[in-house]
Design a protein around this motif. Structure first.
Motif, short mmCIF file in Angstrom:
data_model
loop_
_atom_site.label_atom_id
_atom_site.label_comp_id
_atom_site.label_asym_id
_atom_site.label_seq_id
_atom_site.Cartn_x
_atom_site.Cartn_y
_atom_site.Cartn_z
N THR B 185 10.87 -89.25 -5.59
CA THR B 185 9.96 -88.11 -5.37
C THR B 185 10.27 -87.51 -4.01
OG1 THR B 185 8.21 -89.21 -6.63
CG2 THR B 185 7.56 -87.36 -5.24
N VAL B 186 10.41 -86.20 -3.98
CA VAL B 186 10.52 -85.50 -2.70
C VAL B 186 9.25 -84.67 -2.56
CG1 VAL B 186 11.80 -83.83 -1.32
CG2 VAL B 186 13.03 -85.37 -2.86
N SER B 187 8.60 -84.79 -1.41
CA SER B 187 7.36 -84.03 -1.24
C SER B 187 7.29 -83.38 0.14
CB SER B 187 6.14 -84.92 -1.47
OG SER B 187 6.18 -86.00 -0.57
N THR B 188 6.61 -82.28 0.20
CA THR B 188 6.42 -81.57 1.48
C THR B 188 4.94 -81.47 1.77
OG1 THR B 188 6.39 -79.48 0.28
CG2 THR B 188 8.48 -80.14 1.27
N GLY B 189 4.64 -81.45 3.06
CA GLY B 189 3.25 -81.26 3.47
C GLY B 189 3.08 -79.82 3.92
N LYS B 190 1.97 -79.53 4.58
CA LYS B 190 1.78 -78.17 5.11
C LYS B 190 2.85 -77.92 6.16
CE LYS B 190 -3.13 -77.62 4.43
NZ LYS B 190 -4.44 -77.40 5.03
N GLY B 191 3.33 -76.71 6.20
CA GLY B 191 4.31 -76.37 7.22
C GLY B 191 5.67 -76.96 6.97
N GLN B 192 5.94 -77.36 5.73
CA GLN B 192 7.26 -77.91 5.43
C GLN B 192 7.84 -77.26 4.19
OE1 GLN B 192 6.61 -82.12 4.93
NE2 GLN B 192 6.85 -82.51 7.13
N SER B 193 9.16 -77.22 4.12
CA SER B 193 9.83 -76.81 2.89
C SER B 193 11.20 -77.49 2.89
CB SER B 193 9.96 -75.29 2.80
OG SER B 193 10.96 -74.82 3.67
N PHE B 194 11.77 -77.67 1.69
CA PHE B 194 13.05 -78.39 1.65
C PHE B 194 13.82 -78.08 0.38
CE2 PHE B 194 14.93 -81.41 4.44
CZ PHE B 194 15.90 -82.05 3.70
N PRO B 195 15.16 -77.99 0.50
CA PRO B 195 15.99 -77.79 -0.70
C PRO B 195 16.66 -79.10 -1.12
CG PRO B 195 17.20 -77.05 1.26
CD PRO B 195 15.95 -77.76 1.74
N LEU B 196 16.98 -79.20 -2.41
CA LEU B 196 17.74 -80.36 -2.86
C LEU B 196 18.64 -80.01 -4.05
CD1 LEU B 196 15.36 -82.58 -4.93
CD2 LEU B 196 14.40 -81.19 -3.15
N ILE B 197 19.65 -80.85 -4.25
CA ILE B 197 20.54 -80.69 -5.40
C ILE B 197 20.49 -81.99 -6.20
CG2 ILE B 197 22.89 -80.27 -6.19
CD1 ILE B 197 23.45 -78.81 -3.64
N LEU B 198 20.12 -81.87 -7.47
CA LEU B 198 19.99 -83.06 -8.31
C LEU B 198 21.35 -83.49 -8.85
CD1 LEU B 198 16.73 -82.10 -10.24
CD2 LEU B 198 16.98 -83.36 -8.09
N ILE B 204 17.18 -77.05 -6.31
CA ILE B 204 15.72 -77.02 -6.23
C ILE B 204 15.30 -76.62 -4.83
CG2 ILE B 204 13.61 -78.39 -6.56
CD1 ILE B 204 15.27 -78.50 -9.05
N TRP B 205 14.26 -75.79 -4.74
CA TRP B 205 13.68 -75.47 -3.42
C TRP B 205 12.19 -75.79 -3.47
CZ3 TRP B 205 17.89 -72.96 -5.18
CH2 TRP B 205 18.90 -72.61 -4.25
N LEU B 206 11.72 -76.58 -2.53
CA LEU B 206 10.30 -76.90 -2.46
C LEU B 206 9.64 -76.06 -1.38
CD1 LEU B 206 10.24 -80.83 -2.50
CD2 LEU B 206 9.61 -79.32 -4.37
#
Lengths: 195, 391
Positions: B185-198, B204-206
């Motif tokens: 699981t990849v998760s972000t909190g407030k003030g965060q964002s993150f990209p990933l490649i499966l 994916i962009w969170l």
């Protein structure tokens, strides 16, 4: 039958947004302003009155059902504002008797309205002239002689004469088309012979 | 009355042309004798000087300035909108450009339409609120958590035969051969964002306060993931393995496609917006296929499809912008609060003001506040609390 130009004025008024009101303003301001300045004889006061009249027109919540009622509403407000302005001026200085008849209750000011519309008609027709024609006419109206105009525009006097003649011809054609004021157009026709 | 006047003018000019017959001459004389008014009118009509003077006044008049004064004094609705004057007192328009950062705001308020350009200089102060950053938390199959940020180029973990690495702020899964199904699981909190490649090469962009739970490699005949919050997908095409995203009771099935799902719990509706390809959106009771440019809105079990959606604006967050589409301020601030990690308090009727515009979300909060202030919305920051009030 040619569509009465007043119909589109009414449509603009009914539309009620800024762009439409701007078009309405551009159509009507020459006659309203000319009317006001005839009575108050002061450009700044006339402008203030003109401004107020349009503001009141645009805030009119009950819609007008004809272009005639729209125009008469506009002219009525303007006329009353002019009277107030004159009354105020009267308190500060002596005003000639000729103004007093304006105050008479049954004074029919439609003639002033007609005159104002006549001026507007001429004004708009001149605006529609081809560029050099228009310039020549405007300068002539301001009292420039042919020689002065020729020097200013850097052309010969005969060119100026030709442009003037051309302008008169175009104005006659344009004014005769205005069948609402066909009679006035004829009158103007004659007037223009003075130029 | 008018007819009389017209007739008088007619006679006057025939007189000028010496065209009057005897009857008409008498008629004219009668008119002129009748009143001072008539004489005055007559003389003015034939007076060339008079006409000249009037025309001159018109030429001298600055009608544009007069129009501006009229506009200033009248509450006029904007072009195209048929709002009555009484209603229009609630709405006006001011477009404010912050040229340097590409942020602008258009607030529906009251008066006229007006453009003013504002140049802002980025000032970093201690009390200024920084925007969100590229960060996230990775939870591995065994429950262990790893903090992710933009630093470095490292192998974070091995999950079976799959290599998990952080490539300068993007999580990359390499290796699709696991026999066991391991979930990360990849998760972000407030003030965060993150990209990933499966591991199937899907990108994916969170956005903030979002998460994605997925198998490290995709066995069998489907690729299934679960999300919360807002996630943008660019799914690698694989006809043999449809990609399925589930959010609560909604499932979005894709073959190979780009789409965004916005499913925050503080919203009534889950929005799935399609950019490219084709997706099938399914709830307990309904199922629809949407095309690029369309958005499926899921509320409880019902699906509604809207077309011609401004997709660039929906995924603007991924490119660094928050777009505002005439939503209420209170709606807009939900996204702003998540990204800047603040709490928003509304005073007056600031909640309901509509806004159109775009904010560069990589700028400090003060930039956004400047825009709000220029639109007559008072904004006060105290710690991480933002209070908004209409003037």
């Amino acid at each position: 039958m040619k569509q009465h130009p007043g119909d589109s004025l009414l449509a603009l008024f009914k539309k009620g947004d800024e762009k439409s009101f701007h078009k309405l303003y551009e159509e009507l301001y020459p006659s309203v302003f000319s009317y006001a300045i005839k009575i108050v004889k002061n450009s700044q006061i006339a402008q203030d009155i003109c401004t107020e009249s349009f503001v009141k027109l645009f805030q009119k919540n009950d819609r007008c059902d004809s272009v005639q009622s729209l125009k008469s509403y506009l002219f009525t407000i303007t006329h009353n504002a002019c009277l107030d302005a004159v009354k105020t001026a009267k308190r500060h200085s002596s005003i000639h008797k000729e103004i007093e008849y304006l105050m008479e209750k049954d004074f029919d000011y439609t003639r002033y309205q007609i005159e104002a519309e006549l001026i507007e008609l001429v004004y708009k027709s001149i605006e529609k002239l081809p560029k050099q024609c228009k310039t020549v006419f405007k300068l002539a109206i301001e009292g420039w002689t042919y020689e002065e105009i020729a020097e200013e525009l850097k052309v010969s006097v005969s060119t100026i004469r030709n442009q003037k003649a051309r302008g008169i011809k175009l104005l006659r054609i344009a004014l005769l088309k205005e069948h609402k004021y066909a009679m006035i157009a004829t009158a103007l026709n004659v007037l223009l012979n003075h130029y | 009355m008018q007819k009389t006047v017209h007739r008088l003018a007619e006679l006057a000019f025939k007189h000028l042309r010496n065209e009057l017959n005897e009857d008409e001459q008498n008629e004219l004389d009668n008119y002129l004798e009748h009143s001072e008014d008539n004489r005055l009118f007559f003389s003015q009509l034939v007076d060339k000087e008079n006409l000249n003077k009037s025309l001159e006044e018109l030429y001298k008049l600055d009608e544009k300035a007069m129009w501006r004064k009229i506009v200033k004094k009248t509450p006029l609705p904007e072009t195209g909108k048929l709002i009555t004057f009484r209603q229009s007192l609630k709405y006006a328009a001011a477009v404010i450009f912050i040229a340097a950062l590409g942020s602008y705001l258009y607030v529906s308020q009251s008066k006229k339409s007006e453009f003013s350009k504002i140049e802002t200089k980025t000032q970093n102060s201690k009390t200024d609120i920084r925007p969100g950053t590229n960060m996230a938390t990775l939870t591995l199959a065994d429950g262990k958590t790893v903090l992710l940020d933009s630093n470095g180029n490292t192998i974070v973990a091995m999950q079976g035969s799959t290599k998990v690495s952080n490539k300068s702020g993007r999580l990359v899964y390499d290796g699709n051969n696991n026999s066991n199904i391991l979930y990360n699981t990849v998760s972000t909190g407030k003030g965060q964002s993150f990209p990933l490649i499966l591991s199937d090469n899907s990108r994916i962009w969170l956005n903030s306060e979002s998460s994605i739970r997925f198998p490290v490699s995709f066995p069998g005949n489907q690729r299934k993931v679960e999300i919360t919050g807002q996630v943008y997908f660019e799914i690698a095409h694989d006809a043999s393995k449809p990609f399925i995203v589930s959010v609560d009771d909604m499932q979005v099935k894709v073959l190979g496609t780009n789409f965004d799902i916005k499913a925050y719990t503080d919203q009534e509706v889950i929005k799935t917006t399609l950019l490219e390809g084709s997706v099938n959106v399914k709830t307990g009771s309904q199922e629809v296929v949407i095309k690029p440019g369309q958005q499926a809105q899921v509320k409880e079990d019902q699906i509604k499809v809207t077309s011609d959606v401004a997709v660039d604006q929906v995924v603007g967050w991924k490119n660094g912008y928050i777009y505002l589409n005439n939503e209420k301020l209170s709606e807009i601030m939900k996204d702003v609060a998540r990204w800047y990690n603040i709490q928003v308090i509304y005073a007056g009727n600031s909640k309901d003001i509509g806004m159109i515009g775009r904010i560069n979300r990589n700028a400090n909060l003060s930039e956004f506040i400047k825009l709000l202030e220029a639109s007559n919305i008072d904004a006060q920051i105290e710690g991480n609390k933002l209070t908004l009030k209409t003037h």
